[in-house]
Every structure is written in C-alpha cells, then in structure tokens.
Design an enzyme around this catalytic site. Structure first.
Site, PDB file in Angstrom:
ATOM      1  N   ARG A 164      20.093  13.879  35.483  1.00 12.98           N
ATOM      2  CA  ARG A 164      21.012  12.766  35.174  1.00 12.98           C
ATOM      3  C   ARG A 164      22.464  13.146  35.495  1.00 12.98           C
ATOM      4  O   ARG A 164      23.397  12.814  34.753  1.00 12.98           O
ATOM      5  CB  ARG A 164      20.916  12.366  33.688  1.00 12.98           C
ATOM      6  CG  ARG A 164      19.554  11.888  33.231  1.00 12.98           C
ATOM      7  CD  ARG A 164      19.147  10.591  33.917  1.00 12.98           C
ATOM      8  NE  ARG A 164      17.990  10.003  33.292  1.00 12.98           N
ATOM      9  CZ  ARG A 164      16.724  10.303  33.604  1.00 12.98           C
ATOM     10  NH1 ARG A 164      16.465  11.186  34.550  1.00 12.98           N
ATOM     11  NH2 ARG A 164      15.724   9.703  32.983  1.00 12.98           N
ATOM     12  N   SER A 238      17.129   5.162  27.850  1.00 15.04           N
ATOM     13  CA  SER A 238      17.274   6.407  27.075  1.00 15.04           C
ATOM     14  C   SER A 238      18.743   6.577  26.731  1.00 15.04           C
ATOM     15  O   SER A 238      19.582   6.600  27.621  1.00 15.04           O
ATOM     16  CB  SER A 238      16.878   7.618  27.916  1.00 15.04           C
ATOM     17  OG  SER A 238      15.517   7.605  28.193  1.00 15.04           O
ATOM     18  N   GLU A 335      23.155  10.223  27.236  1.00 12.41           N
ATOM     19  CA  GLU A 335      22.945   9.850  28.645  1.00 12.41           C
ATOM     20  C   GLU A 335      23.793   8.610  28.942  1.00 12.41           C
ATOM     21  O   GLU A 335      24.398   8.483  30.002  1.00 12.41           O
ATOM     22  CB  GLU A 335      21.465   9.566  28.915  1.00 12.41           C
ATOM     23  CG  GLU A 335      21.253   9.180  30.367  1.00 12.41           C
ATOM     24  CD  GLU A 335      19.851   8.698  30.700  1.00 12.41           C
ATOM     25  OE1 GLU A 335      18.880   9.165  30.096  1.00 12.41           O
ATOM     26  OE2 GLU A 335      19.761   7.844  31.595  1.00 12.41           O
TER      27      GLU A 335
HETATM   28  N1  EPU Z   1       8.291  11.320  21.815  1.00  9.54           N
HETATM   29  C1  EPU Z   1       8.166  11.256  20.440  1.00  9.54           C
HETATM   30  N2  EPU Z   1       8.742  10.222  19.776  1.00  9.54           N
HETATM   31  C2  EPU Z   1       9.422   9.240  20.421  1.00  9.54           C
HETATM   32  C3  EPU Z   1       9.548   9.315  21.816  1.00  9.54           C
HETATM   33  C4  EPU Z   1       8.983  10.360  22.504  1.00  9.54           C
HETATM   34  O1  EPU Z   1       7.542  12.101  19.817  1.00  9.54           O
HETATM   35  O2  EPU Z   1       9.917   8.339  19.724  1.00  9.54           O
HETATM   36  C5  EPU Z   1       7.641  12.430  22.539  1.00  9.54           C
HETATM   37  C6  EPU Z   1       6.199  12.109  22.859  1.00  9.54           C
HETATM   38  O3  EPU Z   1       5.447  13.286  22.713  1.00  9.54           O
HETATM   39  C7  EPU Z   1       6.217  11.717  24.318  1.00  9.54           C
HETATM   40  C8  EPU Z   1       7.333  12.588  24.840  1.00  9.54           C
HETATM   41  O4  EPU Z   1       8.285  12.646  23.776  1.00  9.54           O
HETATM   42  O5  EPU Z   1       5.006  11.991  24.936  1.00  9.54           O
HETATM   43  C9  EPU Z   1       7.989  12.066  26.105  1.00  9.54           C
HETATM   44  O6  EPU Z   1       8.291  10.689  25.913  1.00  9.54           O
HETATM   45  P1  EPU Z   1       8.418   9.715  27.178  1.00  9.54           P
HETATM   46  O7  EPU Z   1       7.280   9.892  28.104  1.00  9.54           O
HETATM   47  O8  EPU Z   1       8.679   8.348  26.640  1.00  9.54           O
HETATM   48  O9  EPU Z   1       9.659  10.273  27.947  1.00  9.54           O
HETATM   49  P2  EPU Z   1      11.095  10.742  27.473  1.00  9.54           P
HETATM   50  O10 EPU Z   1      11.232  12.186  27.734  1.00  9.54           O
HETATM   51  O11 EPU Z   1      11.383  10.271  26.090  1.00  9.54           O
HETATM   52  C10 EPU Z   1      12.197  10.460  29.827  1.00  9.54           C
HETATM   53  C11 EPU Z   1      13.335   9.755  30.473  1.00  9.54           C
HETATM   54  C12 EPU Z   1      13.028   8.278  30.661  1.00  9.54           C
HETATM   55  C13 EPU Z   1      11.798   8.167  31.536  1.00  9.54           C
HETATM   56  C14 EPU Z   1      10.635   8.915  30.866  1.00  9.54           C
HETATM   57  C15 EPU Z   1       9.425   8.986  31.746  1.00  9.54           C
HETATM   58  C16 EPU Z   1      15.321  10.975  29.812  1.00  9.54           C
HETATM   59  C17 EPU Z   1      16.558  10.980  28.985  1.00  9.54           C
HETATM   60  N3  EPU Z   1      14.529   9.917  29.660  1.00  9.54           N
HETATM   61  O12 EPU Z   1      12.027   9.931  28.511  1.00  9.54           O
HETATM   62  O13 EPU Z   1      14.122   7.697  31.345  1.00  9.54           O
HETATM   63  O14 EPU Z   1      11.426   6.811  31.735  1.00  9.54           O
HETATM   64  O15 EPU Z   1      11.027  10.295  30.616  1.00  9.54           O
HETATM   65  O16 EPU Z   1       9.678   9.855  32.799  1.00  9.54           O
HETATM   66  O17 EPU Z   1      15.108  11.898  30.582  1.00  9.54           O
HETATM   67  C18 EPU Z   1      16.163   6.503  31.081  1.00  9.54           C
HETATM   68  O18 EPU Z   1      16.734   7.476  31.565  1.00  9.54           O
HETATM   69  O19 EPU Z   1      16.795   5.474  30.700  1.00  9.54           O
HETATM   70  C19 EPU Z   1      14.725   6.546  30.866  1.00  9.54           C
HETATM   71  C20 EPU Z   1      14.055   5.568  30.275  1.00  9.54           C
END
Ligand code: EPU
Length: 339
Positions: A164, A238, A335
């Site tokens: 990012r 995010s 972010e």
């Molecule tokens: N999780 C939790 N609780 C929550 C959310 C997530 O425990 O409320 C844990 C879960 O284990 C889940 C893991 O975190 O499996 C990862 O969650 P998710 O797949 O939703 O991905 P993220 O790491 O929370 C990132 C990006 C997103 C992107 C997704 C998928 C960042 C800051 N965010 O989210 O990007 O869509 O991965 O690749 O890196 C954005 O930047 O606006 C965005 C949506």
C-alpha cells in the site's frame, strides 16, 4: 475543465462525509492538465487529487482545490510476443477496467476485481487483494509534474512500490497528478490462487480449471461477503494496514494468543499480522462510537453509521490504535488517508 466553487463532496467520497471544498475542478480531457497548470489555481492554497474518493477521510471543509479526473480511455499499445501493453486514463473506474481487460482476453487483473476506485489511484497506493498488487501488472505511470511543468513517464522499478505504498505517497506527493497508467497483461490465463481463502472459494465452485471470469466472479463474491457495499454503507475499505512485525514478535504473541492470524512475508524474517483479528480480539467488531462504527463482518473496516464527520472517524481510529497497542504491543497504521 470545469471549475465549481463551494462544492459538496458527499457523493465524491465512499465514506459519505458531508464535506465542502472551496473549488472542485473536473478534468474532462487530457488537454485539461495543461490548462490547469496555466490557470494558477494550484498555487492558490493546497490541492487534492480525488478519484472515486474511496480511500480518504475528508474534513468538514477543504480550504483548497480538489482536482477530479474523469477522463476515461483504455487502449492497447503494442502487442508483444509475450504480453499486451494496455494504457488506461486516470479517470477510468478500476472495476470497469478489470472487466474490460478480462473480456478482451488480457490477463493478470482477475484477483483485483471489484476494488472501488479509479485507475489513477491504483499506483498511488499500490492497491492489492487476494495475493496480487497493482505493482505486479503496472509497466509505467504517466504524470504531470506541477513543480516543473513537465510530463513524465516513470517505470515500475522507480515507483518504490511496497505494501500500500509508492513514491506518489512520499517524494511525489502533493506535486504530481497521475493521468494514465500502462499495464503489461498476459496473453494466456494462469489462475493465481496462492491466497488460501480464494483457492478454497474457487474449489467450492467445483471447477477444476477456472476461467479468468470465474476467478474474478469468485473474488467479487468474497469481497461482497466481507466488505460493505459502498452504495448503501459508507466506508473506505480496509481502514488499517495489516502490521508487518519481526517473526520473533509473532512467536512471542503466539505464546499468549495461540490463534493469532498471520501471513509470512518476504524471506520469512517478518510476518504480516491480520489487523482484523487484532481489532476483533480487542472487542471492537460491530461496536460504534458516535456516528462511526466497526463493520460487523470485517473488523478492519470502519463504517459511517449516518452523518459522521472526519473527526469522529479520527477519534474511533485512535481508540482502536490505542487498544491494539495496549493489548498486543503492536502499532496499527491507517491505510485510509486523513486529508
Ligand atoms: N480476520 C479476523 N477478524 C476480522 C477480519 C479478519 O479474525 O474481523 C482474520 C481472519 O482470519 C481472516 C484474515 O484475518 O481470514 C484475513 O482477512 P481477509 O481475507 O478479509 O483479509 P485482510 O487481511 O483483512 C486484506 C486487504 C484487503 C483485501 C484482502 C484480501 C489490507 C489492509 N487489506 O484484508 O484490501 O481485500 O486482504 O486480499 O491489506 C483494502 O485495502 O481496502 C482491502 C479491502
């Protein structure tokens, strides 16, 4: 270009903040950039380039000029033996661009389907999802340098892309306007299913060799299951970055919190912690403070509960940062960008 004054930005930021800008300049054609530079408007106070406004938190009043590129164009430049070079204007909606490329059999963007925002914003914050980042498909970026009045192409390897992050957030911030981006896209489709949740979702569909369209549709369905629909709930996607910590810190955390979620990065010396997990385990998921809340399906997302202001968002973000620091001794970084 079209210049409007005392312009309401409520429909120009996905958080839905009711902000007003002194001036709002709509850039309708590539020639408008020269006119804008000659106009002197950008020397009359600060300026902000706003695409779809999907990653910004606005103040009640922006005392400056908002530059809003809406010029849309997608064209194929050269057909190389191995890949297609595709150029898209800054104002092209990202999601439309991804779908257009898939329909034309230009591959590599499938995992980035459904991301709100514009093509011009993609290199600035190096958008990423499901194991792919914009940097993996960007060849170069064209911008207007407002300091020198020059137009420049900058190659991918000079953009200082990171998680990012890019040069457009540091050295070139408040100085340049991105007007088009050139991508290198593959001629043949290879599914990129390294992100476990995506591989599992594709598997669930029961397709052995998914098409690009099927992968993109799966990504959109996954996003819709976790992220609020910008048409009905205001948010900036995010809100926080997933913090990258030394692997030693991760092992320390695991002793106390065995189910802490993390992903390896680089050579294994560091790990990326799931900020959503940290926030959820501080008890914030689904909670509100004033008119801002934490989304109940994804704790990494802050949402507008109705009529929220930028300062309310800042207060909630700070409360979450403090709690995560106190409980896990981990620093969360936003972010979303506070203007
Ligand atoms: N999780 C939790 N609780 C929550 C959310 C997530 O425990 O409320 C844990 C879960 O284990 C889940 C893991 O975190 O499996 C990862 O969650 P998710 O797949 O939703 O991905 P993220 O790491 O929370 C990132 C990006 C997103 C992107 C997704 C998928 C960042 C800051 N965010 O989210 O990007 O869509 O991965 O690749 O890196 C954005 O930047 O606006 C965005 C949506």
């Amino acid at each position: 270009m079209k210049i409007q004054t005392n312009f309401n930005l409520k429909n120009h930021n996905t958080f839905g903040i009711n902000a007003v800008a002194d001036r709002f300049v709509t850039m309708e054609s590539p020639d408008d950039y020269e006119d804008l530079m000659r106009s002197g408007l950008l020397h009359d106070g600060p300026f902000l380039v706003l695409g779809a406004g999907s990653n910004v938190i606005l103040p009640d009043h922006y005392h400056g000029t908002v530059v809003h590129p809406v010029h849309r164009n997608i064209r194929q430049i050269v057909v190389d033996r191995n890949c297609n070079f595709i150029e898209a204007s800054a104002g092209t909606p990202w999601s439309f661009f991804v779908d257009y490329c898939i329909a034309n059999e230009w591959y590599g963007l499938e995992n980035l389907a459904g991301i709100p925002g514009t093509v011009g914003a993609a290199p600035v914050q190096n958008v990423g999802a499901y194991g792919i980042e914009a940097k993996d498909v960007i060849e170069s970026v064209h911008y207007f340098d407002l300091l020198t009045g020059q137009q420049c192409w900058i190659k991918n390897d000079a953009c200082q892309f990171g998680y990012r992050h890019s040069i457009f957030k540091t050295e070139l911030a408040n100085r340049v306007i991105v007007d088009r981006v050139r991508f290198h896209l593959a001629k043949g489709f290879t599914p990129q299913l390294g992100y476990k949740a995506l591989a599992a979702a594709v598997d669930q569909r029961g397709v052995v060799a998914p098409t690009a369209r099927q992968v993109a549709d799966t990504v959109v369905a996954l996003r819709n299951s976790k992220l609020p629909d910008p048409a009905s709930i205001g948010s900036a996607g995010s809100f926080f970055k997933n913090p990258v910590v030394p692997s030693g810190k991760y092992h320390e955390l695991r002793l106390q919190f065995p189910d802490v979620v993390a992903f390896p990065v680089g050579d294994g010396k560091e790990v990326k912690l799931a900020a959503g997990w940290l926030i959820e385990h501080c008890g914030w998921k689904g909670r509100s403070m004033g008119n801002v809340g934490v989304y109940d399906k994804q704790a990494l997302v802050l949402v507008n509960r109705g009529g929220c202001t930028g300062s309310e968002v800042r207060q909630l973000a700070q409360a979450i940062i403090n709690d995560v620091k106190n409980k896990f001794d981990v620093a969360l970084d936003c972010e979303a960008i506070f203007v």
